[in-house]
Design a protein around this motif. Structure first.
Motif, PDB file in Angstrom:
ATOM      1  N   GLY A  11      16.081   1.233  -2.489  1.00  0.00           N
ATOM      2  CA  GLY A  11      15.293   1.536  -3.681  1.00  0.00           C
ATOM      3  C   GLY A  11      13.911   0.908  -3.645  1.00  0.00           C
ATOM      4  N   PRO A  12      13.011   1.335  -4.538  1.00  0.00           N
ATOM      5  CA  PRO A  12      11.637   0.813  -4.533  1.00  0.00           C
ATOM      6  C   PRO A  12      11.546  -0.669  -4.881  1.00  0.00           C
ATOM      7  CG  PRO A  12      12.049   2.164  -6.480  1.00  0.00           C
ATOM      8  CD  PRO A  12      13.224   2.346  -5.583  1.00  0.00           C
ATOM      9  N   ASP A  13      12.618  -1.230  -5.460  1.00  0.00           N
ATOM     10  CA  ASP A  13      12.621  -2.650  -5.793  1.00  0.00           C
ATOM     11  C   ASP A  13      13.469  -3.470  -4.827  1.00  0.00           C
ATOM     12  OD1 ASP A  13      14.989  -1.497  -6.575  1.00  0.00           O
ATOM     13  OD2 ASP A  13      15.160  -2.628  -8.457  1.00  0.00           O
ATOM     14  N   ARG A  14      13.737  -2.887  -3.633  1.00  0.00           N
ATOM     15  CA  ARG A  14      14.554  -3.590  -2.641  1.00  0.00           C
ATOM     16  C   ARG A  14      13.849  -4.864  -2.177  1.00  0.00           C
ATOM     17  NH1 ARG A  14      11.792   0.466  -0.352  1.00  0.00           N
ATOM     18  NH2 ARG A  14      10.777   0.167   1.682  1.00  0.00           N
ATOM     19  N   VAL A  15      14.606  -5.791  -1.653  1.00  0.00           N
ATOM     20  CA  VAL A  15      14.066  -7.044  -1.129  1.00  0.00           C
ATOM     21  C   VAL A  15      13.627  -6.832   0.314  1.00  0.00           C
ATOM     22  CG1 VAL A  15      14.576  -9.455  -0.587  1.00  0.00           C
ATOM     23  CG2 VAL A  15      15.555  -8.402  -2.645  1.00  0.00           C
ATOM     24  N   VAL A  16      12.387  -7.251   0.619  1.00  0.00           N
ATOM     25  CA  VAL A  16      11.864  -7.111   1.985  1.00  0.00           C
ATOM     26  C   VAL A  16      11.231  -8.438   2.394  1.00  0.00           C
ATOM     27  CG1 VAL A  16      11.417  -4.641   1.709  1.00  0.00           C
ATOM     28  CG2 VAL A  16       9.600  -6.292   1.213  1.00  0.00           C
ATOM     29  N   SER A  17      10.918  -8.568   3.655  1.00  0.00           N
ATOM     30  CA  SER A  17      10.245  -9.776   4.138  1.00  0.00           C
ATOM     31  C   SER A  17       8.772  -9.724   3.768  1.00  0.00           C
ATOM     32  CB  SER A  17      10.391  -9.893   5.658  1.00  0.00           C
ATOM     33  OG  SER A  17       9.553  -8.944   6.310  1.00  0.00           O
ATOM     34  N   SER A  18       8.158 -10.880   3.747  1.00  0.00           N
ATOM     35  CA  SER A  18       6.728 -10.939   3.446  1.00  0.00           C
ATOM     36  C   SER A  18       5.917 -10.217   4.525  1.00  0.00           C
ATOM     37  CB  SER A  18       6.271 -12.387   3.324  1.00  0.00           C
ATOM     38  OG  SER A  18       6.514 -13.088   4.537  1.00  0.00           O
ATOM     39  N   VAL A  19       6.407 -10.263   5.767  1.00  0.00           N
ATOM     40  CA  VAL A  19       5.711  -9.592   6.873  1.00  0.00           C
ATOM     41  C   VAL A  19       5.720  -8.079   6.660  1.00  0.00           C
ATOM     42  CG1 VAL A  19       5.713  -9.171   9.360  1.00  0.00           C
ATOM     43  CG2 VAL A  19       6.284 -11.447   8.478  1.00  0.00           C
ATOM     44  N   ALA A  20       6.898  -7.541   6.268  1.00  0.00           N
ATOM     45  CA  ALA A  20       6.994  -6.111   6.004  1.00  0.00           C
ATOM     46  C   ALA A  20       6.159  -5.719   4.795  1.00  0.00           C
ATOM     47  CB  ALA A  20       8.457  -5.722   5.789  1.00  0.00           C
ATOM     48  N   PHE A  21       6.181  -6.584   3.774  1.00  0.00           N
ATOM     49  CA  PHE A  21       5.395  -6.317   2.570  1.00  0.00           C
ATOM     50  C   PHE A  21       3.907  -6.261   2.917  1.00  0.00           C
ATOM     51  CE2 PHE A  21       5.832  -7.223  -2.258  1.00  0.00           C
ATOM     52  CZ  PHE A  21       4.881  -6.243  -2.535  1.00  0.00           C
ATOM     53  N   ALA A  22       3.447  -7.221   3.733  1.00  0.00           N
ATOM     54  CA  ALA A  22       2.039  -7.257   4.135  1.00  0.00           C
ATOM     55  C   ALA A  22       1.656  -6.002   4.905  1.00  0.00           C
ATOM     56  CB  ALA A  22       1.770  -8.502   4.980  1.00  0.00           C
ATOM     57  N   ALA A  23       2.542  -5.540   5.768  1.00  0.00           N
ATOM     58  CA  ALA A  23       2.264  -4.329   6.540  1.00  0.00           C
ATOM     59  C   ALA A  23       2.151  -3.113   5.624  1.00  0.00           C
ATOM     60  CB  ALA A  23       3.364  -4.109   7.585  1.00  0.00           C
ATOM     61  N   MET A  24       3.000  -3.065   4.600  1.00  0.00           N
ATOM     62  CA  MET A  24       2.928  -1.962   3.635  1.00  0.00           C
ATOM     63  C   MET A  24       1.603  -1.988   2.885  1.00  0.00           C
ATOM     64  SD  MET A  24       6.828  -2.226   2.161  1.00  0.00           S
ATOM     65  CE  MET A  24       6.493  -1.152   0.765  1.00  0.00           C
ATOM     66  N   LEU A  25       1.174  -3.187   2.466  1.00  0.00           N
ATOM     67  CA  LEU A  25      -0.085  -3.313   1.738  1.00  0.00           C
ATOM     68  C   LEU A  25      -1.270  -2.919   2.611  1.00  0.00           C
ATOM     69  CD1 LEU A  25       0.433  -6.669  -0.208  1.00  0.00           C
ATOM     70  CD2 LEU A  25       0.530  -4.352  -1.126  1.00  0.00           C
ATOM     71  N   ASP A  26      -1.207  -3.303   3.896  1.00  0.00           N
ATOM     72  CA  ASP A  26      -2.304  -2.996   4.814  1.00  0.00           C
ATOM     73  C   ASP A  26      -2.445  -1.494   5.043  1.00  0.00           C
ATOM     74  OD1 ASP A  26      -2.868  -5.658   5.058  1.00  0.00           O
ATOM     75  OD2 ASP A  26      -1.788  -5.920   6.960  1.00  0.00           O
ATOM     76  N   SER A  27      -1.366  -0.763   4.839  1.00  0.00           N
ATOM     77  CA  SER A  27      -1.408   0.686   5.059  1.00  0.00           C
ATOM     78  C   SER A  27      -1.973   1.442   3.851  1.00  0.00           C
ATOM     79  CB  SER A  27      -0.003   1.211   5.365  1.00  0.00           C
ATOM     80  OG  SER A  27       0.840   1.116   4.224  1.00  0.00           O
ATOM     81  N   LEU A  28      -2.111   0.737   2.731  1.00  0.00           N
ATOM     82  CA  LEU A  28      -2.621   1.369   1.517  1.00  0.00           C
ATOM     83  C   LEU A  28      -4.148   1.323   1.479  1.00  0.00           C
ATOM     84  CD1 LEU A  28      -0.135  -0.212  -1.085  1.00  0.00           C
ATOM     85  CD2 LEU A  28      -0.042   2.094  -0.108  1.00  0.00           C
ATOM     86  N   PRO A  29      -4.782   2.209   0.702  1.00  0.00           N
ATOM     87  CA  PRO A  29      -6.245   2.132   0.534  1.00  0.00           C
ATOM     88  C   PRO A  29      -6.618   0.800  -0.089  1.00  0.00           C
ATOM     89  CG  PRO A  29      -5.376   4.215  -0.318  1.00  0.00           C
ATOM     90  CD  PRO A  29      -4.196   3.341  -0.035  1.00  0.00           C
ATOM     91  N   PRO A  30      -7.813   0.267   0.205  1.00  0.00           N
ATOM     92  CA  PRO A  30      -8.220  -1.018  -0.377  1.00  0.00           C
ATOM     93  C   PRO A  30      -8.287  -0.932  -1.901  1.00  0.00           C
ATOM     94  CG  PRO A  30     -10.078   0.087   0.672  1.00  0.00           C
ATOM     95  CD  PRO A  30      -8.850   0.845   1.074  1.00  0.00           C
ATOM     96  N   VAL A  31      -8.008  -2.062  -2.548  1.00  0.00           N
ATOM     97  CA  VAL A  31      -8.068  -2.121  -4.006  1.00  0.00           C
ATOM     98  C   VAL A  31      -9.516  -1.938  -4.458  1.00  0.00           C
ATOM     99  CG1 VAL A  31      -7.701  -3.589  -6.031  1.00  0.00           C
ATOM    100  CG2 VAL A  31      -6.059  -3.631  -4.137  1.00  0.00           C
ATOM    101  N   ALA A  32      -9.709  -1.059  -5.445  1.00  0.00           N
ATOM    102  CA  ALA A  32     -11.065  -0.819  -5.952  1.00  0.00           C
ATOM    103  C   ALA A  32     -11.627  -2.092  -6.568  1.00  0.00           C
ATOM    104  CB  ALA A  32     -11.047   0.314  -6.976  1.00  0.00           C
ATOM    105  N   LYS A  33     -12.844  -2.432  -6.182  1.00  0.00           N
ATOM    106  CA  LYS A  33     -13.497  -3.635  -6.699  1.00  0.00           C
ATOM    107  C   LYS A  33     -14.875  -3.249  -7.226  1.00  0.00           C
ATOM    108  CE  LYS A  33     -12.948  -7.506  -4.548  1.00  0.00           C
ATOM    109  NZ  LYS A  33     -12.984  -8.631  -3.589  1.00  0.00           N
ATOM    110  N   TYR A  34     -15.224  -3.793  -8.379  1.00  0.00           N
ATOM    111  CA  TYR A  34     -16.501  -3.501  -9.000  1.00  0.00           C
ATOM    112  C   TYR A  34     -17.252  -4.804  -9.254  1.00  0.00           C
ATOM    113  CZ  TYR A  34     -13.724   0.664  -9.987  1.00  0.00           C
ATOM    114  OH  TYR A  34     -12.909   1.745  -9.864  1.00  0.00           O
ATOM    115  N   LEU A  35     -18.537  -4.667  -9.572  1.00  0.00           N
ATOM    116  CA  LEU A  35     -19.378  -5.826  -9.823  1.00  0.00           C
ATOM    117  C   LEU A  35     -19.871  -5.823 -11.260  1.00  0.00           C
ATOM    118  CD1 LEU A  35     -21.515  -5.758  -6.544  1.00  0.00           C
ATOM    119  CD2 LEU A  35     -19.448  -7.103  -6.996  1.00  0.00           C
ATOM    120  N   THR A  36     -20.116  -7.015 -11.794  1.00  0.00           N
ATOM    121  CA  THR A  36     -20.668  -7.114 -13.143  1.00  0.00           C
ATOM    122  C   THR A  36     -22.151  -6.765 -13.157  1.00  0.00           C
ATOM    123  OG1 THR A  36     -21.314  -9.442 -12.930  1.00  0.00           O
ATOM    124  CG2 THR A  36     -19.057  -8.983 -13.678  1.00  0.00           C
TER     125      THR A  36
END
Length: 267
Positions: A11-36
């Motif tokens: 399931g989407p809330d399954r337990v994973v390793s931090s290494v696997a989690f990091a790899a998943m995050l790296d595969s996603l588009p970068p988080v949108a960041k804005y400036l003041t």
């Protein structure tokens, strides 16, 4: 949980390793960041990201709304539009400084206080109709239920969590919320302890900016009784991503917005 074969759970809330989690995050588009739009402030807080809750606070008449308005104007330069909930000032008065395309923002024709679901619905509407990039709410005490029989501090905590979880994170937008502060005694420096009614305001926020303003000075350096053109100070009281604390950025009013000032204040 006895008897369940959780080894095969995917399931989407399954337990994973931090290494696997990091790899998943790296595969996603970068988080949108804005400036003041204020370089020194952006350097301190690292701009702001979608999903963040940013508190802007200070005593009354110090320039909290003006700071929000100035961030909106700076975002407009990058063609990033905002939806603005102006509970404290009537929409008809508020738009006086937003009649031109370059100052355009979006706001409800009418405002409904003490209704978080309504706020979320209007944010979703603004996203779908106008592809807005940021949300501004002025101010907190208009969106909490002042008639609630709950402890006010707990009510504020629940409201801040809703804005963070169900608006900022769920709708993938940064949310700026103006919060009033108690009167700061003469000789004291304003801190997060002066935020009104609940410590949850600061606890739930990703960033806390405190706005103060000095009195105007005449040509001879003598203090006047007005603050209209007084140098404003924005203090970074909390910045979760960068860890910045206590950094002060000087701003001055130019026309209808604030700009960074090269002046040195005496505080």
């Amino acid at each position: 949980m006895a008897g369940k074969n959780l080894k095969a759970y995917t399931g989407p809330d399954r337990v994973v390793s931090s290494v696997a989690f990091a790899a998943m995050l790296d595969s996603l588009p970068p988080v949108a960041k804005y400036l003041t739009g204020f370089p020194a402030l952006d350097e301190a807080i690292g701009g702001f990201e979608v999903g963040e809750l940013i508190v802007i606070s200070g005593p009354t008449a110090m320039g909290k709304t003006l700071l929000c308005d100035s961030i909106v104007a700076n975002m407009n330069i990058e063609n990033l539009r905002s939806v603005f909930f102006t509970f404290e000032v009537t929409p008809s008065k508020f738009i006086e400084n937003h009649r031109e395309p370059k100052t355009c923002l979006y706001l409800p024709l009418q405002h409904k206080a003490s209704d978080l679901s309504w706020v979320r619905d209007r944010v979703e509407e603004a996203i779908e109709k106008y592809s807005i990039s940021a949300v501004f709410i002025d101010h907190l005490h208009y969106v909490i239920d002042m008639r609630s029989k709950q402890n006010m501090s707990m009510e504020i905590g629940a409201t801040m969590r809703y804005l963070k979880r169900d608006v900022a994170i769920a709708l993938n937008k940064p949310v700026f919320i103006v919060c009033h502060a108690s009167k700061v005694p003469v000789g004291q420096v304003m801190t997060m302890d002066h935020l009104r009614d609940s410590s949850f305001v600061a606890q739930e926020a990703d960033t806390v900016l405190l706005v103060t303003r000095r009195y105007d000075k005449d040509l001879f350096g003598k203090t006047k009784t007005s603050m209209l053109e007084g140098l404003a100070t924005v203090t970074v009281a909390k910045a979760r991503r960068t860890g910045a604390m206590g950094i002060k950025v000087k701003l001055k009013k130019v026309g209808h917005v604030l700009q960074e000032s090269g002046e040195i204040d005496d505080d």
